[in-house]
Design an enzyme around this catalytic site. Structure first.
Site, mmCIF file in Angstrom:
data_model
loop_
_atom_site.group_PDB
_atom_site.id
_atom_site.type_symbol
_atom_site.label_atom_id
_atom_site.label_comp_id
_atom_site.label_asym_id
_atom_site.label_seq_id
_atom_site.Cartn_x
_atom_site.Cartn_y
_atom_site.Cartn_z
ATOM 1 N N ARG A 186 0.815 -1.214 0.000
ATOM 2 C CA ARG A 186 0.000 0.000 0.000
ATOM 3 C C ARG A 186 0.845 1.259 0.000
ATOM 4 O O ARG A 186 0.416 2.302 -0.499
ATOM 5 C CB ARG A 186 -0.938 0.010 1.210
ATOM 6 C CG ARG A 186 -2.021 -1.038 1.178
ATOM 7 C CD ARG A 186 -2.943 -0.891 2.369
ATOM 8 N NE ARG A 186 -3.671 -2.138 2.626
ATOM 9 C CZ ARG A 186 -3.770 -2.714 3.806
ATOM 10 N NH1 ARG A 186 -3.200 -2.161 4.864
ATOM 11 N NH2 ARG A 186 -4.425 -3.837 3.949
ATOM 12 N N GLN A 224 -10.830 -3.576 3.497
ATOM 13 C CA GLN A 224 -11.081 -4.936 3.024
ATOM 14 C C GLN A 224 -10.471 -5.966 3.964
ATOM 15 O O GLN A 224 -11.095 -6.980 4.287
ATOM 16 C CB GLN A 224 -10.492 -5.116 1.623
ATOM 17 C CG GLN A 224 -11.263 -4.428 0.517
ATOM 18 C CD GLN A 224 -10.564 -4.596 -0.822
ATOM 19 O OE1 GLN A 224 -9.539 -3.979 -1.086
ATOM 20 N NE2 GLN A 224 -11.102 -5.446 -1.663
ATOM 21 N N GLU A 225 -9.251 -5.703 4.399
ATOM 22 C CA GLU A 225 -8.585 -6.628 5.304
ATOM 23 C C GLU A 225 -9.385 -6.783 6.604
ATOM 24 O O GLU A 225 -9.523 -7.886 7.136
ATOM 25 C CB GLU A 225 -7.173 -6.129 5.603
ATOM 26 C CG GLU A 225 -6.321 -7.110 6.377
ATOM 27 C CD GLU A 225 -4.898 -6.617 6.565
ATOM 28 O OE1 GLU A 225 -4.157 -7.222 7.363
ATOM 29 O OE2 GLU A 225 -4.522 -5.603 5.917
ATOM 30 N N GLY A 226 -9.919 -5.669 7.114
ATOM 31 C CA GLY A 226 -10.731 -5.733 8.320
ATOM 32 C C GLY A 226 -12.014 -6.510 8.116
ATOM 33 O O GLY A 226 -12.434 -7.286 8.987
#
Length: 671
Positions: A186, A224-226
């Site tokens: 990122r 998204q990861e969360g």
């Protein structure tokens, strides 16, 4: 005169084959109402048989259904058996987690979908012949190849070779492969990200037969990861399954996009709290409809700056909300202005708040809403345990040296005049080095003072409905909620204090106070005796006091959880398994695969409609047919009995005429 009753079954014996029984010796009441008694008895027997068959079938198959769900749930909990790679009905999926320090590959498997569009795939982690999870990690992180993207395919090949050895060769072409990059990628410029992904998309299909398309390799956001982490944990907990008994906790949910319809009841999902070294994250379902229209609900952090884009030589009809972080500005939202001459701050605030919510459907049918979830996800950089300590040290370093210049003091400049740090254990000595200067610290172990010192670092505002940095946070129904705390939430409670699991604020505060107030020499002695967790090191011991205070403040002051909150569980694993966000990722990305099995079942049903009936309904049909046949036999027997009586009466009359010497008369009834 003896009356005989003819009993026969026409489909098996001729009508003349019957058994005769004499009612001699029977009570008179049986003789007078024998026909009625026989009819009532047979009807009662048939009804009883039908009733008991229905009850037994319902209980049996209802129990089997519950047992099946329990076994499926138990299989996820105690999933220790080696995967049967010879089973053709087992499917596979691969996820590569490309993090900042390294990349890990996870291989998942699942049986054929049961055909019920309301159920999700039963995904579990694949295990090898030794019953160990099929996982492999390599270093360094993929972002290290930012300047040499042509080497990325060679870097990741060992992981893919490892997966190819475990997934059956015949399954490779139908096994989806996802390469998902996180924090390390990122921070790279978009051009370097694109070059790395292009190399993967070009070279991997040449050497491997996995199902790998352009959308299967990407850099995912923190949001998204969360969401994936939230999905993975709740899936393992069984919170996406249907309500099975009255003891399960439920919530009332307004499905996104259908606010006008009635709310539905479904299982209560668990929220997650994750505090790493650099950032802290919170994610939980928002069951009720959330409104962003009120300015009292949407508050932007004090370091968010609003700019008129005219000064940037950009279109004045666009209003942008920037976030200032050191020397960089990040665009959080772009909101078109209805009137270019007005600054619509409320629109910008509303847009940013909406960006904190994720709405998604885990079901395979987009028209079904039972698996539609609205999840609030917020990530706070700089609020991890180590980053918070660094911010704290920077602050006391700068403020102490400023006071020294103004007041002519020498605090912290020498070991004999140390800065008294309330967030370090009693009498411990530490140093801070910045710009070639050294500042000396000595711990005082004052937990309450440490908490008070850390409160300004929360960047809280006086507005309601806000959390860390003044960021909007939807209301949490604390009485009907459950949260799991991972990483630092677990380490702070378990490694040293040995209180992992169910969190109790009062007990935790007392234990933290006692630890902070204990002399460093005693803590070292306990450490040498092995009284703490095996993976606890001296760094953990030194900063346990600070991190305990930081975790407490983030949880209770930052996220506004009440001190009497009882349903936080700090954990390293869920049901003895380390739950990764990759599980949620593959569950979400393969959510449409059950359609294939459902369509196959529908195709078979259209060619053999009778197979479409479930086993239970077939038994209902059998019971109904059995009752009809039984009644038919009863009616036949009754008619056969009447015919037999007529024959007996006709035979008796003929005998009487013969005895009197008269010619026999024609019988009244014939067969």
């Amino acid at each position: 005169m003896e009356i005989s009753i003819g009993l026969g079954i026409s489909c098996l014996f001729p009508a003349s084959w019957h058994f005769s029984i004499s009612p001699v010796g029977c009570p008179r009441i049986l003789n007078t109402n024998l026909r009625q008694i026989v009819v009532i008895s047979i009807l009662a027997a048939a009804v009883s048989l039908l009733y008991f068959s229905v009850v037994i079938i319902r209980n049996k198959y209802g129990r089997l259904s519950r047992d099946k769900k329990f076994q499926r749930y138990l299989a996820r909990v105690t999933d220790i058996e080696a995967t049967d790679t010879n089973n053709p009905n087992v499917n596979y999926g691969i996820v590569v987690d490309c993090g900042s320090s390294g990349s890990r590959i996870f291989v998942y498997c699942w049986p054929r979908h049961n055909g019920n569009p309301h159920d999700l795939l039963d995904i579990r982690q694949m295990r090898d012949k030794n019953r160990k999870p099929v996982v492999m990690k390599i270093k360094p992180g993929i972002s290290e190849f930012a300047t040499s993207p042509e080497k990325v395919s060679d870097y990741i090949s060992p992981l893919l070779n490892f997966a190819a050895e475990h997934v059956p060769r015949a399954k490779h072409k139908e096994t989806p492969l996802y390469i998902l990059c996180t924090a390390g990628m990122r921070v790279l410029p978009e051009s370097q990200q694109k070059a790395i992904l292009e190399d993967l998309l070009t070279d991997i299909p040449v050497h491997f037969d996995f199902l790998f398309s352009d959308s299967h390799a990407e850099v995912i956001s923190g949001k998204q990861e969360g969401v994936y982490a939230w999905i993975g944990i709740n899936f393992v907990l069984g919170r996406f399954e249907h309500i099975e008994d009255d003891d399960e906790a439920v919530v009332e949910v307004n499905i996104p996009g259908s606010e006008s319809s009635e709310a539905i009841l479904r299982k209560r999902t668990a929220g997650i709290l994750d505090m790493g070294g650099v950032s802290t994250q919170i994610a939980y379902e928002v069951p009720k409809t959330v409104s962003f229209a009120s300015s009292q609900q949407v508050i932007i952090c004090t370091n968010f700056l609003l700019f008129d884009l005219v000064s940037f030589n950009m279109s004045p009809s666009i209003f942008v909300l920037f976030s200032e972080s050191e020397h960089a500005f990040t665009v959080l939202a772009e909101v078109p202005l209805l009137n270019p001459g007005e600054r619509r701050q409320e629109e910008a605030k509303e847009e940013v708040a909406k960006n904190l919510l994720a709405e998604f459907n885990l079901g395979c049918d987009v028209h079904q809403t039972e698996h539609v979830y609205r999840v609030y996800v917020a990530t706070f950089l700089g609020f991890g345990g180590n980053a918070a300590r660094q911010r704290y040290e920077d602050k006391i370093f700068a403020s102490t040296f400023q006071k020294n210049r103004l007041l002519g003091k020498q605090t912290g400049l020498a070991p004999d005049t140390p800065y008294l740090d309330p967030c370090l254990p009693l009498d411990i000595k530490d140093e801070i080095q910045q710009n070639g200067q050294t500042m000396y610290l000595r711990g005082t172990g004052d937990f309450d003072l440490c908490r008070e010192t850390l409160q300004p670092f929360m960047n809280k505002t006086n507005e309601t409905q806000t959390s860390l940095n003044g960021v909007y946070q939807p209301p949490i129904h604390f009485r009907n909620s459950e949260f799991y705390g991972f990483s630092e939430f677990y380490y702070c409670t378990e490694d040293v204090l040995r209180m992992g699991g169910d969190y109790n604020a009062v007990a935790f505060t007392k234990a933290a106070k006692d630890y902070c107030a204990t002399k460093w020499s005693i803590l070292r002695e306990r450490f040498d005796r092995g009284l703490y967790a095996s993976h606890a090191d001296l760094h953990r011991l030194k900063y346990q006091c600070f991190k305990s205070a930081w975790m407490f403040e983030v949880f209770h002051r930052g996220f506004s959880f009440p001190v009497n909150y009882k349903t936080l569980k700090t954990a390293l694993q869920v049901y003895d398994k380390e739950v990764q966000w990759t599980l949620g990722a593959i569950l979400y990305r393969t959510r449409f695969l059950p359609l294939r099995d459902i369509q196959q079942e529908a195709f078979r049903a259209s060619h053999a409609h009778w197979r479409g009936f479930s086993f239970v309904y077939n038994h209902y049909l059998f019971s109904g047919c059995f009752l009809v046949v039984l009644l038919s036999i009863l009616l036949y027997l009754l008619r056969l009995r009447r015919i037999h009586r007529r024959m007996l009466r006709g035979g008796a009359a003929a005998t009487l005429w013969l005895e009197e010497g008269l010619p026999a008369q024609k019988m009244a009834g014939t067969l």
